[in-house]
Design an enzyme around this catalytic site. Structure first.
Site, PDB file in Angstrom:
ATOM      1  N   TYR A  33       0.832  -1.208   0.000  1.00  0.00           N
ATOM      2  CA  TYR A  33       0.000   0.000   0.000  1.00  0.00           C
ATOM      3  C   TYR A  33       0.859   1.248   0.000  1.00  0.00           C
ATOM      4  CZ  TYR A  33       0.791   0.993   5.008  1.00  0.00           C
ATOM      5  OH  TYR A  33       1.350   1.305   6.207  1.00  0.00           O
ATOM      6  N   LYS A 148       6.474  -1.979   1.982  1.00  0.00           N
ATOM      7  CA  LYS A 148       5.276  -1.396   2.603  1.00  0.00           C
ATOM      8  C   LYS A 148       4.081  -2.335   2.412  1.00  0.00           C
ATOM      9  CE  LYS A 148       3.154   3.182   3.187  1.00  0.00           C
ATOM     10  NZ  LYS A 148       3.194   3.198   4.644  1.00  0.00           N
ATOM     11  N   GLU A 181      11.678   2.673  14.530  1.00  0.00           N
ATOM     12  CA  GLU A 181      10.747   3.695  14.006  1.00  0.00           C
ATOM     13  C   GLU A 181       9.477   3.662  14.834  1.00  0.00           C
ATOM     14  OE1 GLU A 181       9.390   2.838   9.982  1.00  0.00           O
ATOM     15  OE2 GLU A 181       9.584   0.690  10.340  1.00  0.00           O
TER      16      GLU A 181
HETATM   17  N1  PDD Z   1       2.617   5.112   7.314  1.00  0.00           N
HETATM   18  N2  PDD Z   1       7.188   3.839   9.075  1.00  0.00           N
HETATM   19  C1  PDD Z   1       6.044   3.117   9.042  1.00  0.00           C
HETATM   20  C2  PDD Z   1       5.992   1.814   9.741  1.00  0.00           C
HETATM   21  C3  PDD Z   1       4.931   3.632   8.339  1.00  0.00           C
HETATM   22  O1  PDD Z   1       3.801   2.916   8.293  1.00  0.00           O
HETATM   23  C4  PDD Z   1       5.022   4.897   7.704  1.00  0.00           C
HETATM   24  C5  PDD Z   1       3.876   5.498   6.940  1.00  0.00           C
HETATM   25  C6  PDD Z   1       6.235   5.601   7.800  1.00  0.00           C
HETATM   26  C7  PDD Z   1       6.417   6.941   7.154  1.00  0.00           C
HETATM   27  O2  PDD Z   1       6.411   6.856   5.747  1.00  0.00           O
HETATM   28  P1  PDD Z   1       5.929   8.090   4.847  1.00  0.00           P
HETATM   29  O3  PDD Z   1       6.727   9.260   5.280  1.00  0.00           O
HETATM   30  O4  PDD Z   1       6.233   7.672   3.482  1.00  0.00           O
HETATM   31  O5  PDD Z   1       4.457   8.273   5.125  1.00  0.00           O
HETATM   32  C8  PDD Z   1       7.295   5.037   8.471  1.00  0.00           C
HETATM   33  C9  PDD Z   1       1.447   5.580   6.601  1.00  0.00           C
HETATM   34  C10 PDD Z   1       1.274   7.059   6.650  1.00  0.00           C
HETATM   35  C11 PDD Z   1       0.252   4.811   7.122  1.00  0.00           C
HETATM   36  O6  PDD Z   1       0.410   3.621   7.345  1.00  0.00           O
HETATM   37  O7  PDD Z   1      -0.815   5.396   7.280  1.00  0.00           O
END
Ligand code: PDD
Length: 284
Positions: A33, A148, A181
């Protein structure tokens, strides 16, 4: 207002937007996703999100179901149909529908779903002005969280643990005591001597798009950054802490496991990065 979703070539009202019970995303989390921020009805950093999507799909050997250009048109159409000014667009691609069996099915086409929703900008701004509390939890995820995938059960449990403990988010800590993270964001600190630190990107974190843009902003502002692991103790003693994600941009963290960070208020570095961010992000 009724909401619309895109499902495999059709734009449908929410109540009619469905996928099959044998979709592999549903049965095995065999799906990836992306989440893009939407501002003034436009997509933020689409190019980088599409590049990460291609990489995630390639890692799972799922074919890109349409060109990035066509996908861009679909994303925009869903944003427009749902009249999103400020919010997010969500895209999910699974391997497809097949009789339940772990091995890759022979003849299968990916399932593509796109939804969008508004976010409350005032509420997000108010949250960022106050900062959030986080708690640490053991990082018990699989070894390829750089992909992801929708396999987010540890993240779900981590976020709920945070809420149960009166915090807003959880920071994952690996077996060596290093912060990897947050539950759905990348984690950062500012050291007492003013250096920004975030964990290096390998298989143990998701390479956030917001993280990448924030690194650009940091360099442009002439700040020093170190991409390395940091222990919880270093975070407790940090001058500032924050997390980055597409839906939060830069969110100051003012408490970690009950330890007050800095003076307990969002710091100048996080505040500046949040303010500057959209001058560096691509909008299309
Ligand atoms: N999540 N780390 C994890 C585990 C994440 O699920 C996300 C993003 C990030 C940050 O990635 P980005 O800057 O590309 O959004 C880091 C999205 C926003 C979500 O699951 O809703």
């Amino acid at each position: 207002m009724s909401r619309y979703a895109y499902v495999n070539g059709r734009y449908l009202p929410f109540r009619d937007a469905k996928v099959h019970i044998e979709d592999r995303g549903y049965q095995f989390a065999d799906a990836v996703y992306e989440v893009c921020e939407v501002r003034q009805g436009r997509l933020v950093d689409e190019r980088r999100h599409m590049a990460r999507l291609s990489r995630s799909l390639a890692e799972l050997r799922i074919a890109m179901p349409m060109s990035a250009r066509t996908l861009g048109i679909v994303l925009r159409e869903v944003v427009a149909k749902n009249r999103i000014g400020y919010g997010l667009v969500y895209l999910q691609i699974s391997r497809g529908v097949a009789r339940r069996d772990l091995a890759f099915p022979q003849q299968v086409s990916p399932t593509v779903v796109v939804t969008a929703r508004s976010l409350n900008q005032t509420r997000n701004g108010a949250l960022a002005a106050k900062g959030i509390a986080v708690v640490s939890v053991p990082d018990n995820r699989w070894g390829r969280v750089d992909i992801k995938t929708v396999g987010l059960l540890p993240n779900v449990l981590a976020r709920q643990t945070a809420i149960d403990r009166g915090a807003r988010d959880a920071w994952f800590v690996d077996k060596d005591g290093i912060v990897t993270e947050a539950a759905s964001a990348n984690a950062w600190i500012v050291t007492p001597d003013g250096k920004l630190v975030t964990r290096h990107a390998d298989h143990a974190i998701l390479p956030g798009i917001t993280r990448a843009v924030t690194l650009d902003v940091i360099k442009t502002l002439g700040l020093t950054v170190e991409e390395r692991g940091f222990q919880l103790e270093e975070a407790y003693a940090a001058r500032e802490a924050f997390e980055t994600s597409a839906t939060q941009i830069v969110m100051p963290v003012v408490r970690i496991d009950g330890h007050v960070i800095g003076d307990g208020k969002p710091g100048p570095v996080a505040t500046a990065l949040r303010r500057e961010f959209h001058r560096y992000a691509e909008v299309g």
